[in-house]
Design an enzyme around this catalytic site. Sequence first.
Site, PDB file in Angstrom:
ATOM      1  N   ASP A  96      -7.965  -5.272  -0.003  1.00  0.00           N
ATOM      2  CA  ASP A  96      -8.430  -6.121  -1.105  1.00  0.00           C
ATOM      3  C   ASP A  96      -8.016  -7.583  -0.962  1.00  0.00           C
ATOM      4  O   ASP A  96      -8.402  -8.408  -1.794  1.00  0.00           O
ATOM      5  CB  ASP A  96      -7.882  -5.565  -2.431  1.00  0.00           C
ATOM      6  CG  ASP A  96      -8.541  -4.234  -2.761  1.00  0.00           C
ATOM      7  OD1 ASP A  96      -7.806  -3.250  -2.965  1.00  0.00           O
ATOM      8  OD2 ASP A  96      -9.778  -4.179  -2.758  1.00  0.00           O
TER       9      ASP A  96
ATOM     10  N   HIS B 118       0.845  -1.190   0.000  1.00  0.00           N
ATOM     11  CA  HIS B 118       0.000   0.000   0.000  1.00  0.00           C
ATOM     12  C   HIS B 118       0.885   1.246   0.000  1.00  0.00           C
ATOM     13  O   HIS B 118       1.928   1.266   0.622  1.00  0.00           O
ATOM     14  CB  HIS B 118      -0.896   0.009   1.259  1.00  0.00           C
ATOM     15  CG  HIS B 118      -2.071   0.904   1.141  1.00  0.00           C
ATOM     16  ND1 HIS B 118      -2.001   2.252   1.359  1.00  0.00           N
ATOM     17  CD2 HIS B 118      -3.352   0.634   0.781  1.00  0.00           C
ATOM     18  CE1 HIS B 118      -3.200   2.779   1.162  1.00  0.00           C
ATOM     19  NE2 HIS B 118      -4.038   1.820   0.816  1.00  0.00           N
TER      20      HIS B 118
HETATM   21  C1  SDX Z   1      -6.387   0.017  -2.780  1.00  0.00           C
HETATM   22  O1  SDX Z   1      -4.563   4.553  -1.980  1.00  0.00           O
HETATM   23  C2  SDX Z   1      -5.460   3.927  -1.317  1.00  0.00           C
HETATM   24  O2  SDX Z   1      -5.841   4.305  -0.215  1.00  0.00           O
HETATM   25  C3  SDX Z   1      -6.061   2.723  -2.038  1.00  0.00           C
HETATM   26  C4  SDX Z   1      -7.053   1.899  -1.238  1.00  0.00           C
HETATM   27  C5  SDX Z   1      -8.309   2.664  -0.941  1.00  0.00           C
HETATM   28  O3  SDX Z   1      -8.995   2.356   0.060  1.00  0.00           O
HETATM   29  O4  SDX Z   1      -8.671   3.535  -1.757  1.00  0.00           O
HETATM   30  O5  SDX Z   1      -6.468   1.485   0.000  1.00  0.00           O
HETATM   31  C6  SDX Z   1      -7.500   0.647  -2.012  1.00  0.00           C
HETATM   32  O6  SDX Z   1      -6.219   0.348  -3.909  1.00  0.00           O
HETATM   33  C7  SDX Z   1      -5.484  -0.969  -2.096  1.00  0.00           C
HETATM   34  C8  SDX Z   1      -4.295  -1.433  -3.000  1.00  0.00           C
HETATM   35  C9  SDX Z   1      -4.812  -2.538  -3.938  1.00  0.00           C
HETATM   36  N1  SDX Z   1      -3.771  -2.881  -4.946  1.00  0.00           N
HETATM   37  C10 SDX Z   1      -3.076  -4.025  -4.863  1.00  0.00           C
HETATM   38  O7  SDX Z   1      -3.195  -4.839  -3.947  1.00  0.00           O
HETATM   39  C11 SDX Z   1      -2.119  -4.260  -6.033  1.00  0.00           C
HETATM   40  C12 SDX Z   1      -0.792  -4.833  -5.509  1.00  0.00           C
HETATM   41  N2  SDX Z   1      -0.081  -3.779  -4.764  1.00  0.00           N
HETATM   42  C13 SDX Z   1       0.959  -3.035  -5.473  1.00  0.00           C
HETATM   43  O8  SDX Z   1       0.711  -2.870  -6.845  1.00  0.00           O
HETATM   44  C14 SDX Z   1       1.375  -1.762  -4.710  1.00  0.00           C
HETATM   45  O9  SDX Z   1       1.667  -2.147  -3.427  1.00  0.00           O
HETATM   46  C15 SDX Z   1       0.454  -0.569  -4.677  1.00  0.00           C
HETATM   47  C16 SDX Z   1      -0.006  -0.176  -6.016  1.00  0.00           C
HETATM   48  C17 SDX Z   1      -0.716  -0.853  -3.795  1.00  0.00           C
HETATM   49  C18 SDX Z   1       1.249   0.590  -4.049  1.00  0.00           C
HETATM   50  O10 SDX Z   1       2.230   0.914  -4.956  1.00  0.00           O
HETATM   51  P1  SDX Z   1       3.362   2.014  -4.608  1.00  0.00           P
HETATM   52  O11 SDX Z   1       3.056   2.756  -3.368  1.00  0.00           O
HETATM   53  O12 SDX Z   1       3.606   2.796  -5.857  1.00  0.00           O
HETATM   54  O13 SDX Z   1       4.596   1.121  -4.242  1.00  0.00           O
HETATM   55  P2  SDX Z   1       5.679   0.628  -5.259  1.00  0.00           P
HETATM   56  O14 SDX Z   1       5.007  -0.011  -6.449  1.00  0.00           O
HETATM   57  O15 SDX Z   1       6.630   1.759  -5.498  1.00  0.00           O
HETATM   58  O16 SDX Z   1       6.388  -0.549  -4.412  1.00  0.00           O
HETATM   59  C19 SDX Z   1       7.510  -0.299  -3.582  1.00  0.00           C
HETATM   60  C20 SDX Z   1       8.317  -1.600  -3.622  1.00  0.00           C
HETATM   61  C21 SDX Z   1       8.712  -1.997  -5.057  1.00  0.00           C
HETATM   62  O17 SDX Z   1       9.866  -2.800  -4.982  1.00  0.00           O
HETATM   63  P3  SDX Z   1      11.337  -2.083  -5.238  1.00  0.00           P
HETATM   64  O18 SDX Z   1      11.215  -1.342  -6.559  1.00  0.00           O
HETATM   65  O19 SDX Z   1      11.528  -1.158  -4.059  1.00  0.00           O
HETATM   66  O20 SDX Z   1      12.302  -3.241  -5.275  1.00  0.00           O
HETATM   67  O21 SDX Z   1       7.497  -2.679  -3.132  1.00  0.00           O
HETATM   68  C22 SDX Z   1       7.287  -3.621  -4.183  1.00  0.00           C
HETATM   69  C23 SDX Z   1       7.574  -2.894  -5.483  1.00  0.00           C
HETATM   70  O22 SDX Z   1       7.985  -3.818  -6.492  1.00  0.00           O
HETATM   71  N3  SDX Z   1       5.886  -4.026  -4.098  1.00  0.00           N
HETATM   72  C24 SDX Z   1       5.451  -5.270  -4.287  1.00  0.00           C
HETATM   73  C25 SDX Z   1       4.071  -5.227  -4.074  1.00  0.00           C
HETATM   74  N4  SDX Z   1       3.710  -3.978  -3.780  1.00  0.00           N
HETATM   75  C26 SDX Z   1       4.843  -3.227  -3.807  1.00  0.00           C
HETATM   76  N5  SDX Z   1       6.105  -6.417  -4.602  1.00  0.00           N
HETATM   77  C27 SDX Z   1       5.342  -7.527  -4.716  1.00  0.00           C
HETATM   78  N6  SDX Z   1       4.003  -7.560  -4.517  1.00  0.00           N
HETATM   79  C28 SDX Z   1       3.341  -6.431  -4.199  1.00  0.00           C
HETATM   80  N7  SDX Z   1       2.024  -6.453  -3.997  1.00  0.00           N
END
Ligand code: SDX
Length: 431
Positions: free
Chosen positions: A366, A309
């Site tokens: 989720d 998140h």
């Molecule tokens: C919702 O914003 C809100 O409040 C949203 C929400 C709401 O109520 O409105 O809470 C609802 O949308 C919840 C999120 C649902 N989405 C997912 O579950 C999709 C999977 N999650 C990721 O795509 C990600 O964690 C996000 C999109 C939720 C957040 O992305 P960020 O903040 O841009 O983080 P990032 O992609 O920059 O990740 C930071 C690091 C990265 O690794 P490095 O580049 O540092 O090596 O963490 C890793 C990412 O690759 N990472 C993950 C991961 N989430 C982040 N690696 C594996 N699996 C994951 N799920």
Amino acid sequence: MGTGSDMAKLRLGDNEYDLPIRVGTEGNRAIDIAKLFAMTGHIALDDGFANTGSIMSTICYIDGEQGILRYRGYPVEEVAEQCEFTEAAYLLIFGELPNGEQLEAFRGNIRRHTLLHEGMKAIFAGFPPYAHPMAILSAVVGALAIYEKEFGDPGNPQQRLLAMHRMLAKMPTIAAFSYKQSVGQPFVYPQNDLTYCQNFLNMMFAVPSEKYKIDPDFAEALNLLLILHADHGQNCSTSTVRMVGSSNVNLFSSISAGIYALWGTLHGGANEACINMLENIAADGRNLGKYIDKAKDPDDPFRLVGFGHRIYKNYDPRATMCKAVCNRLVKRFAGQDPLFDLAQELEEVALSDPYFIERKLYPNVDFYSGIIYRIMGIPKDMFTVLFCLGRLPGWIAHWREMHLSPDKRIHRPRQLYTGHTKRSVVPLIKR
Ligand code: SDX
């Protein structure tokens, strides 16, 4: 807005600039750069707005490090366990918990407008059977700007209030009709003697040929889920509602835009994508290690859906509550749910893996919500529609807060141009 302030110093070359610091009610701090460009000729750059606040708001407080979420100061756990959804909606929109009289009037204003204009049924008929309910939902909500056009002026307080009532009233009907259209069943009209959640379940699952018995556990679980989803600060879809609404377009069009933003698998679409992921892992011999490795592989686009998140660097409090609801419903029904067991195993493996620990990746709202919907018999492609149903009061609350703000202005971010410098067109014949 904002309580207290001191100054940040910005030094650019030989010049030093004072930038006010705004301090929020929970001690959260912001550097106010409203005059940055005028003072320095520089803009701030922040890809994905990870460090940028677009507004000051009094609606929802999130502490990502502590895993805290409060609606107008009330912990989300208390609101979800003690309130009915329209009560929570009133709190988010108007800022205070309603008394009995206020709540009854609010519910009456919603009950009176649950029907759609009969002409809108033709819109549903125009969609092919394979249409995703989220696409139908946003299109039909957008059509409310036509059928409810007399409530289209956001600058008129009376029209604003009536538009909010009508939007809250009609969303469950449009959502249920979207589902009925997708399965080729006749629409079931709203029954105004039912609660908000009972009404939705009845419109979803009743058929004209027989009475549908509403399961009280399902109605209670849905009520809690909708409240858990009701608001979450400046997430992608709420920021979209504010962005679109800031142009002074009507509420219905602003909400329609928010629905599209929520549909993305990185946002609200993650609940449907998470169940797909769990089903794929189950079908692939429940090979958890393989998928954890894929999620960690920077060259593999696979991500553990329902994990991570932008704000929460701790367990999402909503995921905790969803997990508890899963436990209750699974015990009552199957006694065991293979996907719920798999999700818990996946969580356990991930939370003990250094990759997830270092990045503070925890289950988000989720991760478990889809399992609950599945137990309730809600089809997968309706999961994000239910997220919309829950998030609607939050979207409306932020839209209203924006229009009530004396500082309201159109949202128009700047950019840093990195394209070609000036050049002349070469005639086609010479290209
Ligand atoms: C919702 O914003 C809100 O409040 C949203 C929400 C709401 O109520 O409105 O809470 C609802 O949308 C919840 C999120 C649902 N989405 C997912 O579950 C999709 C999977 N999650 C990721 O795509 C990600 O964690 C996000 C999109 C939720 C957040 O992305 P960020 O903040 O841009 O983080 P990032 O992609 O920059 O990740 C930071 C690091 C990265 O690794 P490095 O580049 O540092 O090596 O963490 C890793 C990412 O690759 N990472 C993950 C991961 N989430 C982040 N690696 C594996 N699996 C994951 N799920």
